[in-house]
Motif scaffolding. Structure first.
Motif, PDB file in Angstrom:
ATOM      1  N   HIS A  43      -6.302 -14.752 -11.372  1.00  0.00           N
ATOM      2  CA  HIS A  43      -5.313 -14.652 -12.445  1.00  0.00           C
ATOM      3  C   HIS A  43      -3.953 -14.128 -11.998  1.00  0.00           C
ATOM      4  CE1 HIS A  43      -9.164 -14.819 -14.613  1.00  0.00           C
ATOM      5  NE2 HIS A  43      -8.464 -15.601 -15.400  1.00  0.00           N
ATOM      6  N   THR A  44      -3.826 -13.755 -10.746  1.00  0.00           N
ATOM      7  CA  THR A  44      -2.552 -13.199 -10.294  1.00  0.00           C
ATOM      8  C   THR A  44      -1.482 -14.277 -10.189  1.00  0.00           C
ATOM      9  OG1 THR A  44      -1.467 -11.799  -8.659  1.00  0.00           O
ATOM     10  CG2 THR A  44      -3.026 -13.423  -7.802  1.00  0.00           C
ATOM     11  N   GLU A  45      -0.261 -13.841 -10.387  1.00  0.00           N
ATOM     12  CA  GLU A  45       0.908 -14.718 -10.224  1.00  0.00           C
ATOM     13  C   GLU A  45       1.452 -14.651  -8.794  1.00  0.00           C
ATOM     14  OE1 GLU A  45       2.581 -16.441 -12.857  1.00  0.00           O
ATOM     15  OE2 GLU A  45       0.882 -16.002 -14.158  1.00  0.00           O
ATOM     16  N   HIS A  46       0.964 -13.698  -8.014  1.00  0.00           N
ATOM     17  CA  HIS A  46       1.465 -13.532  -6.645  1.00  0.00           C
ATOM     18  C   HIS A  46       1.107 -14.748  -5.797  1.00  0.00           C
ATOM     19  CE1 HIS A  46       2.733  -9.408  -7.172  1.00  0.00           C
ATOM     20  NE2 HIS A  46       1.553  -9.097  -7.688  1.00  0.00           N
ATOM     21  N   THR A  47       2.014 -15.111  -4.911  1.00  0.00           N
ATOM     22  CA  THR A  47       1.763 -16.211  -3.978  1.00  0.00           C
ATOM     23  C   THR A  47       1.408 -15.691  -2.591  1.00  0.00           C
ATOM     24  OG1 THR A  47       4.118 -16.351  -3.484  1.00  0.00           O
ATOM     25  CG2 THR A  47       3.257 -17.803  -5.227  1.00  0.00           C
ATOM     26  N   SER A  48       1.528 -14.374  -2.410  1.00  0.00           N
ATOM     27  CA  SER A  48       1.102 -13.742  -1.157  1.00  0.00           C
ATOM     28  C   SER A  48       0.572 -12.354  -1.493  1.00  0.00           C
ATOM     29  CB  SER A  48       2.255 -13.646  -0.158  1.00  0.00           C
ATOM     30  OG  SER A  48       3.259 -12.783  -0.645  1.00  0.00           O
ATOM     31  N   ILE A  49      -0.392 -11.909  -0.705  1.00  0.00           N
ATOM     32  CA  ILE A  49      -1.016 -10.607  -0.969  1.00  0.00           C
ATOM     33  C   ILE A  49      -1.361  -9.903   0.333  1.00  0.00           C
ATOM     34  CG2 ILE A  49      -2.007 -11.313  -3.181  1.00  0.00           C
ATOM     35  CD1 ILE A  49      -4.683 -11.347  -1.649  1.00  0.00           C
ATOM     36  N   ILE A  50      -1.783  -8.655   0.166  1.00  0.00           N
ATOM     37  CA  ILE A  50      -2.256  -7.818   1.276  1.00  0.00           C
ATOM     38  C   ILE A  50      -3.604  -7.249   0.866  1.00  0.00           C
ATOM     39  CG2 ILE A  50      -1.833  -5.665   2.547  1.00  0.00           C
ATOM     40  CD1 ILE A  50       1.204  -6.201   2.053  1.00  0.00           C
ATOM     41  N   PHE A  51      -4.541  -7.260   1.782  1.00  0.00           N
ATOM     42  CA  PHE A  51      -5.831  -6.595   1.572  1.00  0.00           C
ATOM     43  C   PHE A  51      -5.827  -5.305   2.370  1.00  0.00           C
ATOM     44  CE2 PHE A  51      -7.470 -11.115   1.114  1.00  0.00           C
ATOM     45  CZ  PHE A  51      -7.473 -11.066  -0.264  1.00  0.00           C
ATOM     46  N   ASP A  52      -6.162  -4.203   1.729  1.00  0.00           N
ATOM     47  CA  ASP A  52      -6.141  -2.900   2.391  1.00  0.00           C
ATOM     48  C   ASP A  52      -7.529  -2.258   2.328  1.00  0.00           C
ATOM     49  OD1 ASP A  52      -5.708  -0.354   3.356  1.00  0.00           O
ATOM     50  OD2 ASP A  52      -3.893  -0.009   2.175  1.00  0.00           O
ATOM     51  N   PHE A  53      -8.191  -2.253   3.459  1.00  0.00           N
ATOM     52  CA  PHE A  53      -9.509  -1.624   3.610  1.00  0.00           C
ATOM     53  C   PHE A  53      -9.393  -0.385   4.501  1.00  0.00           C
ATOM     54  CE2 PHE A  53     -10.604  -5.815   2.208  1.00  0.00           C
ATOM     55  CZ  PHE A  53     -11.870  -5.759   1.658  1.00  0.00           C
ATOM     56  N   SER A  54      -8.191   0.176   4.628  1.00  0.00           N
ATOM     57  CA  SER A  54      -7.985   1.285   5.553  1.00  0.00           C
ATOM     58  C   SER A  54      -8.665   2.576   5.109  1.00  0.00           C
ATOM     59  CB  SER A  54      -6.492   1.511   5.799  1.00  0.00           C
ATOM     60  OG  SER A  54      -5.820   1.779   4.586  1.00  0.00           O
ATOM     61  N   ASP A  55      -9.045   2.679   3.839  1.00  0.00           N
ATOM     62  CA  ASP A  55      -9.762   3.863   3.366  1.00  0.00           C
ATOM     63  C   ASP A  55     -11.267   3.652   3.273  1.00  0.00           C
ATOM     64  OD1 ASP A  55      -7.633   5.664   3.167  1.00  0.00           O
ATOM     65  OD2 ASP A  55      -7.041   4.848   1.222  1.00  0.00           O
ATOM     66  N   VAL A  56     -11.765   2.626   3.942  1.00  0.00           N
ATOM     67  CA  VAL A  56     -13.216   2.382   4.043  1.00  0.00           C
ATOM     68  C   VAL A  56     -13.641   2.963   5.388  1.00  0.00           C
ATOM     69  CG1 VAL A  56     -15.024   0.644   4.182  1.00  0.00           C
ATOM     70  CG2 VAL A  56     -13.080   0.312   2.622  1.00  0.00           C
ATOM     71  N   GLN A  57     -14.336   4.083   5.358  1.00  0.00           N
ATOM     72  CA  GLN A  57     -14.644   4.797   6.602  1.00  0.00           C
ATOM     73  C   GLN A  57     -15.995   4.448   7.221  1.00  0.00           C
ATOM     74  OE1 GLN A  57     -12.311   6.420   8.307  1.00  0.00           O
ATOM     75  NE2 GLN A  57     -11.044   5.634   6.653  1.00  0.00           N
ATOM     76  N   LYS A  58     -16.798   3.677   6.530  1.00  0.00           N
ATOM     77  CA  LYS A  58     -18.104   3.291   7.055  1.00  0.00           C
ATOM     78  C   LYS A  58     -18.064   1.804   7.409  1.00  0.00           C
ATOM     79  CE  LYS A  58     -22.927   3.002   5.623  1.00  0.00           C
ATOM     80  NZ  LYS A  58     -23.819   3.118   4.465  1.00  0.00           N
ATOM     81  N   ALA A  59     -18.356   1.497   8.663  1.00  0.00           N
ATOM     82  CA  ALA A  59     -18.414   0.104   9.084  1.00  0.00           C
ATOM     83  C   ALA A  59     -19.578  -0.576   8.380  1.00  0.00           C
ATOM     84  CB  ALA A  59     -18.593   0.008  10.594  1.00  0.00           C
ATOM     85  N   SER A  60     -19.276  -1.653   7.698  1.00  0.00           N
ATOM     86  CA  SER A  60     -20.301  -2.311   6.903  1.00  0.00           C
ATOM     87  C   SER A  60     -20.045  -3.810   6.841  1.00  0.00           C
ATOM     88  CB  SER A  60     -20.294  -1.730   5.489  1.00  0.00           C
ATOM     89  OG  SER A  60     -21.013  -2.536   4.602  1.00  0.00           O
ATOM     90  N   SER A  61     -21.088  -4.572   7.085  1.00  0.00           N
ATOM     91  CA  SER A  61     -20.948  -6.019   6.935  1.00  0.00           C
ATOM     92  C   SER A  61     -20.717  -6.374   5.476  1.00  0.00           C
ATOM     93  CB  SER A  61     -22.183  -6.730   7.485  1.00  0.00           C
ATOM     94  OG  SER A  61     -23.338  -6.332   6.776  1.00  0.00           O
ATOM     95  N   ALA A  62     -21.108  -5.509   4.550  1.00  0.00           N
ATOM     96  CA  ALA A  62     -20.855  -5.748   3.131  1.00  0.00           C
ATOM     97  C   ALA A  62     -19.352  -5.773   2.857  1.00  0.00           C
ATOM     98  CB  ALA A  62     -21.544  -4.682   2.279  1.00  0.00           C
ATOM     99  N   ALA A  63     -18.602  -4.877   3.477  1.00  0.00           N
ATOM    100  CA  ALA A  63     -17.146  -4.859   3.304  1.00  0.00           C
ATOM    101  C   ALA A  63     -16.529  -6.132   3.880  1.00  0.00           C
ATOM    102  CB  ALA A  63     -16.547  -3.625   3.970  1.00  0.00           C
ATOM    103  N   ILE A  64     -17.022  -6.579   5.009  1.00  0.00           N
ATOM    104  CA  ILE A  64     -16.528  -7.818   5.618  1.00  0.00           C
ATOM    105  C   ILE A  64     -16.859  -9.007   4.715  1.00  0.00           C
ATOM    106  CG2 ILE A  64     -16.723  -9.362   7.618  1.00  0.00           C
ATOM    107  CD1 ILE A  64     -15.280  -6.742   8.300  1.00  0.00           C
TER     108      ILE A  64
END
Length: 112
Positions: A43-64
């Motif tokens: 639903h966003t109107e943005h044509t470009s975005i940023i994904f920020d996972f820098s505050d995810v401190q546990k390595a997880s394939s779920a996050a990927i």
């Protein structure tokens, strides 16, 4: 800044064109987190975005997996991904999975 999802261990916020995940993503939270982000992306109107996972401190394939789901929606909607920010633990996991190019230059990698 808007909170899209707030669970005991993870929060999803949007600030302008940045989707930010805070906390640790595990398999019990991944589907809900992914769905919430997909809903916003659809639903966003943005044509470009940023994904920020820098505050995810546990390595997880779920996050990927969440990241991949969001990238899929971006491709479908022709939304450019300007950057993917990840924490050191997620960077190590992404490197093991040979995803460095995707993390470092998402727009170029997704254009291939």
């Amino acid at each position: 800044m808007t909170v899209l999802l707030s669970l005991p261990n993870v929060t999803l916020r949007v600030d302008n064109k940045t989707l930010e995940v805070i906390g640790d993503v595990d398999v019990t939270l991944a589907a809900e987190l992914a769905a919430c982000g997909v809903e916003w992306l659809q639903h966003t109107e943005h044509t470009s975005i940023i994904f920020d996972f820098s505050d995810v401190q546990k390595a997880s394939s779920a996050a990927i997996s969440v990241l991949f789901e969001w990238l899929r929606i971006c491709q479908q909607r022709a939304i450019s991904v300007d950057a993917i920010r990840v924490s050191a633990p997620l960077r190590r996991l992404a490197s093991l999975a040979e995803l460095d190019a995707l993390i470092d230059t998402p727009a170029a990698t997704m254009a291939v």
